[in-house]
Write a protein that holds these residues in place. Structure first.
Motif, mmCIF file in Angstrom:
data_model
loop_
_atom_site.group_PDB
_atom_site.id
_atom_site.type_symbol
_atom_site.label_atom_id
_atom_site.label_comp_id
_atom_site.label_asym_id
_atom_site.label_seq_id
_atom_site.Cartn_x
_atom_site.Cartn_y
_atom_site.Cartn_z
ATOM 1 N N TRP A 136 36.860 69.326 76.206
ATOM 2 C CA TRP A 136 35.943 70.018 75.309
ATOM 3 C C TRP A 136 35.547 71.383 75.848
ATOM 4 N N GLN B 165 36.090 67.030 67.751
ATOM 5 C CA GLN B 165 36.880 65.855 68.125
ATOM 6 C C GLN B 165 36.929 65.687 69.634
ATOM 7 N N ALA C 29 33.716 64.256 70.728
ATOM 8 C CA ALA C 29 33.583 62.854 70.335
ATOM 9 C C ALA C 29 34.418 61.952 71.235
ATOM 10 N N ASN C 30 35.534 62.481 71.742
ATOM 11 C CA ASN C 30 36.396 61.691 72.633
ATOM 12 C C ASN C 30 35.791 61.550 74.020
ATOM 13 N N ARG D 11 36.976 71.991 64.356
ATOM 14 C CA ARG D 11 37.397 70.588 64.222
ATOM 15 C C ARG D 11 37.873 70.037 65.561
ATOM 16 N N GLU D 12 38.702 70.828 66.271
ATOM 17 C CA GLU D 12 39.200 70.401 67.585
ATOM 18 C C GLU D 12 38.052 70.225 68.576
ATOM 19 N N ALA E 11 30.524 60.064 68.950
ATOM 20 C CA ALA E 11 31.065 59.885 67.595
ATOM 21 C C ALA E 11 29.930 59.788 66.576
#
Length: 141
Positions: free
Chosen positions: A118, A109, A112-113, A105-106, A67
Motif C-alpha cells: 500500500w 485494495q 484492504a489486503n 482502486r489499487e 475490508a
C-alpha cells in the motif's frame, strides 16, 4: 444633401458593430476567467478528497478490519471531485483523472489486503494527484 444622412447611417451601423464586437470579447474573457477559477476549485476539491481517502485507508484503527473500512467509507466526495475535473479539465487532465481512478482502486485494495504494498500504491496515487495539479497550474497561468 443626401450625403449627410448616408454618413450618419454608416456611422450608426459601425457603432452597432463595434458594440457587438466588444460585448463578445468581454463575454469570452469572462468565460475564460470563470473556467480558470473553476479548474482551480476543482483541483483543490480533488486534492482534499483524495487526502481524506488516503488518511482513511492508510491508518486503520487498531483491531479494525481494513475490508470493513473500505466498505463503509463514502467515496461520493472523491467521485464528485473527479467528475468535476472530467467536465472542466483539459484532455490531458481528463486522462490523468482516469488514471487516478485506477490508482485509487489499487490503493484501497492494497489497504484492504493489509500488505506492505500500500505504501507504493500511496506514492503512485500522490504522484498522479500532483500531475493533475501541475496540469491545472499550466492551464491557469
Amino acid at each position: 444633401m443626401w450625403i449627410a444622412p448616408v454618413m450618419s447611417g454608416i456611422a450608426a451601423v459601425l457603432s452597432l458593430v463595434t458594440v457587438i464586437i466588444v460585448a463578445r470579447m468581454n463575454t469570452s474573457h469572462e468565460q475564460r476567467k470563470w473556467l480558470r477559477e473553476e479548474r482551480v476549485r476543482a483541483a483543490v476539491d480533488l486534492k482534499l478528497a483524495v487526502s481524506k481517502l488516503r488518511v482513511a485507508h492508510s491508518r486503520p484503527e487498531p483491531g479494525d478490519d481494513p475490508a470493513a473500512t473500505a466498505k463503509r467509507f463514502d467515496f461520493s466526495e472523491v467521485n464528485a471531485a473527479m467528475g468535476r475535473m472530467d467536465i472542466i479539465g483539459c484532455q490531458q487532465t481528463v486522462a490523468n483523472v482516469q488514471l487516478l481512478r485506477g490508482r485509487l482502486r489499487e490503493f484501497v485494495q492494497a489497504g484492504a489486503n493489509g500488505g506492505d504494498e500500500w505504501r507504493a500504491k500511496r506514492t503512485s496515487l500522490d504522484d498522479t494527484v500532483n500531475d493533475i495539479i501541475q496540469l491545472v497550474r499550466k492551464d491557469v497561468l
